[in-house]
Scaffold this active site. Structure first.
Site, mmCIF file in Angstrom:
data_model
loop_
_atom_site.group_PDB
_atom_site.id
_atom_site.type_symbol
_atom_site.label_atom_id
_atom_site.label_comp_id
_atom_site.label_asym_id
_atom_site.label_seq_id
_atom_site.Cartn_x
_atom_site.Cartn_y
_atom_site.Cartn_z
ATOM 1 N N ARG A 85 -12.967 -16.130 71.323
ATOM 2 C CA ARG A 85 -13.165 -16.653 69.961
ATOM 3 C C ARG A 85 -12.034 -17.578 69.506
ATOM 4 O O ARG A 85 -12.178 -18.253 68.488
ATOM 5 C CB ARG A 85 -13.328 -15.505 68.967
ATOM 6 N N GLY A 105 -10.310 -4.737 79.312
ATOM 7 C CA GLY A 105 -9.058 -5.232 78.750
ATOM 8 C C GLY A 105 -8.638 -4.396 77.551
ATOM 9 O O GLY A 105 -9.477 -3.931 76.775
ATOM 10 N N GLN A 106 -7.323 -4.245 77.395
ATOM 11 C CA GLN A 106 -6.825 -3.417 76.291
ATOM 12 C C GLN A 106 -6.748 -4.152 74.967
ATOM 13 O O GLN A 106 -6.369 -3.564 73.958
ATOM 14 C CB GLN A 106 -5.461 -2.840 76.650
ATOM 15 N N HIS A 115 -9.608 -12.411 81.307
ATOM 16 C CA HIS A 115 -10.652 -11.938 82.235
ATOM 17 C C HIS A 115 -10.161 -12.023 83.677
ATOM 18 O O HIS A 115 -10.457 -11.152 84.501
ATOM 19 C CB HIS A 115 -11.924 -12.773 82.073
ATOM 20 N N LEU A 162 -14.881 -17.368 79.854
ATOM 21 C CA LEU A 162 -13.785 -16.608 80.452
ATOM 22 C C LEU A 162 -12.441 -17.310 80.299
ATOM 23 O O LEU A 162 -12.363 -18.537 80.289
ATOM 24 C CB LEU A 162 -14.098 -16.376 81.932
ATOM 25 N N HIS A 163 -11.396 -16.485 80.227
ATOM 26 C CA HIS A 163 -10.029 -17.006 80.115
ATOM 27 C C HIS A 163 -9.123 -16.170 81.007
ATOM 28 O O HIS A 163 -9.604 -15.277 81.740
ATOM 29 C CB HIS A 163 -9.582 -17.002 78.651
ATOM 30 N N MET A 210 -18.585 -10.994 78.394
ATOM 31 C CA MET A 210 -19.575 -11.794 77.672
ATOM 32 C C MET A 210 -19.345 -13.280 77.961
ATOM 33 O O MET A 210 -19.842 -14.145 77.238
ATOM 34 C CB MET A 210 -19.497 -11.516 76.171
ATOM 35 N N GLN A 245 -12.662 -0.076 72.304
ATOM 36 C CA GLN A 245 -13.788 -0.153 73.247
ATOM 37 C C GLN A 245 -13.433 0.592 74.548
ATOM 38 O O GLN A 245 -14.236 1.356 75.084
ATOM 39 C CB GLN A 245 -14.096 -1.613 73.542
HETATM 40 O O1 PAF Z 1 -15.683 -6.698 75.837
HETATM 41 C C1 PAF Z 1 -16.739 -7.335 75.980
HETATM 42 O O2 PAF Z 1 -16.733 -8.502 76.365
HETATM 43 C C2 PAF Z 1 -18.056 -6.661 75.673
HETATM 44 O O3 PAF Z 1 -17.955 -5.799 74.600
HETATM 45 C C3 PAF Z 1 -18.668 -5.932 76.894
HETATM 46 C C4 PAF Z 1 -17.785 -4.784 77.371
HETATM 47 C C5 PAF Z 1 -18.869 -6.913 78.026
HETATM 48 C C6 PAF Z 1 -20.031 -5.336 76.530
HETATM 49 O O4 PAF Z 1 -20.915 -6.319 76.130
#
Ligand code: PAF
Length: 285
Positions: free
Chosen positions: A187, A147-148, A37, A33-34, A30, A153
């Site tokens: 965040r 990422g864990q 990512h 980035l850091h 989303m 997720q």
């Molecule tokens: O982990 C995230 O940044 C989001 O949940 C994802 C996997 C990109 C889906 O929008």
């Protein structure tokens, strides 16, 4: 690096690469980035595939009172970062491109989405599974990296891929932490310096729980209680949940015998942070 916000253009790029026999790796993000990512990019690079990184703040996974509009965004900075990191294609669609019509079709991964963050954020994982499934259909990757820090997720996507027979290898990447232990998150930018300092309690309490486990404690409730007490006594964080669950499938645990996920979500002001650690009774190291 190629970049596009159009699904049709992305599909053309990928079709050409596939016709050359190239494997495709997808890193859904989303943005904002850091280093967490960038660790996904590093892992993807080791697999030698064409790396497609998507940046899309997905409205479907935010609840009505959540931070969709204020979620941090900086597309140009992100583009520079991923180009330097070695991403091949940056896909940054608009909401209209991803959702030209109001959605009436969703992907739901039952059971796994009913606990932890799923219980606290109704509809969140339906939004995640739906957008990731759309991205999988658009990109048709061979590999996808998650990422864990968002462990739940990761499990949900892995289960979706299995249940729907998608020919995609889901690759988990360990949490990246700052020098002082705070798990990296987009965040974190919302934290005041005091809140950031207090947020260290999350990784500290997880470490303390792991020490207890290693010292022989096997009660999931005792670990949860110790973490809750530490957070409540030593910070102003407001706990959403602290839970010990089976790491494989998030089922309930009373006595710890298998690897467990110790997961928590805590609010500092209006910023909700999550963190977790997978712990084993008899670790190899
Ligand atoms: O982990 C995230 O940044 C989001 O949940 C994802 C996997 C990109 C889906 O929008």
């Amino acid at each position: 690096m190629k970049r596009t916000s159009h699904i049709s253009e992305l599909r053309e790029i990928i079709a050409i690469e596939k016709s050359r026999g190239r494997r495709i790796a997808l890193i859904p993000t989303m943005g904002y980035l850091h280093r967490g990512h960038l660790a996904l990019v590093e892992q993807a690079k080791q697999r030698g595939a064409l790396i497609v990184l998507s940046i899309f703040v997905n409205p479907l996974q935010f609840g009505p009172n959540e931070d969709y509009t204020s979620y941090p965004r900086d597309l140009e900075k992100d583009a520079h970062l991923v180009e330097t990191a070695g991403v091949d294609v940056l896909f940054h669609p608009t909401s209209e491109e991803m959702y030209p019509l109001p959605m009436v079709t969703y992907v739901e991964v039952g059971q796994l989405d009913a606990v932890l963050c799923g219980a606290n954020r109704p509809g969140h994982f339906r939004g995640v599974a739906t957008v990731v499934s759309k991205l999988f259909h658009i990109v048709q990757p061979d590999l996808a990296f998650f990422g864990q820090k968002d462990y739940q997720q990761y499990l949900i996507i892995r289960r979706m891929v299995g249940d729907l027979n998608l020919p995609i290898e889901v690759c988990p990447v360990p949490i990246v932490r700052d020098f002082d232990g705070l798990a990296l998150s987009s965040r974190n930018v919302f934290l005041t310096s005091e809140q950031r300092q207090e947020a260290l309690i999350l990784s500290q309490s997880l470490n303390e729980a792991e020490k207890l486990l290693r010292a022989g404690e096997r009660s999931a409730r005792v670990l949860e209680t110790r973490i809750k007490e530490k957070i409540t006594n030593e910070s102003q964080g407001v706990i959403d949940y602290v839970e010990v669950r089976e790491a494989q499938n998030l089922s309930e645990v009373t006595r710890i015998e298998n690897p467990v996920l110790v997961a928590l979500a805590v609010r500092f002001g209006s910023t909700r942070l999550i963190d977790n650690k997978v712990m084993e009774v008899n670790p190899l190291v």
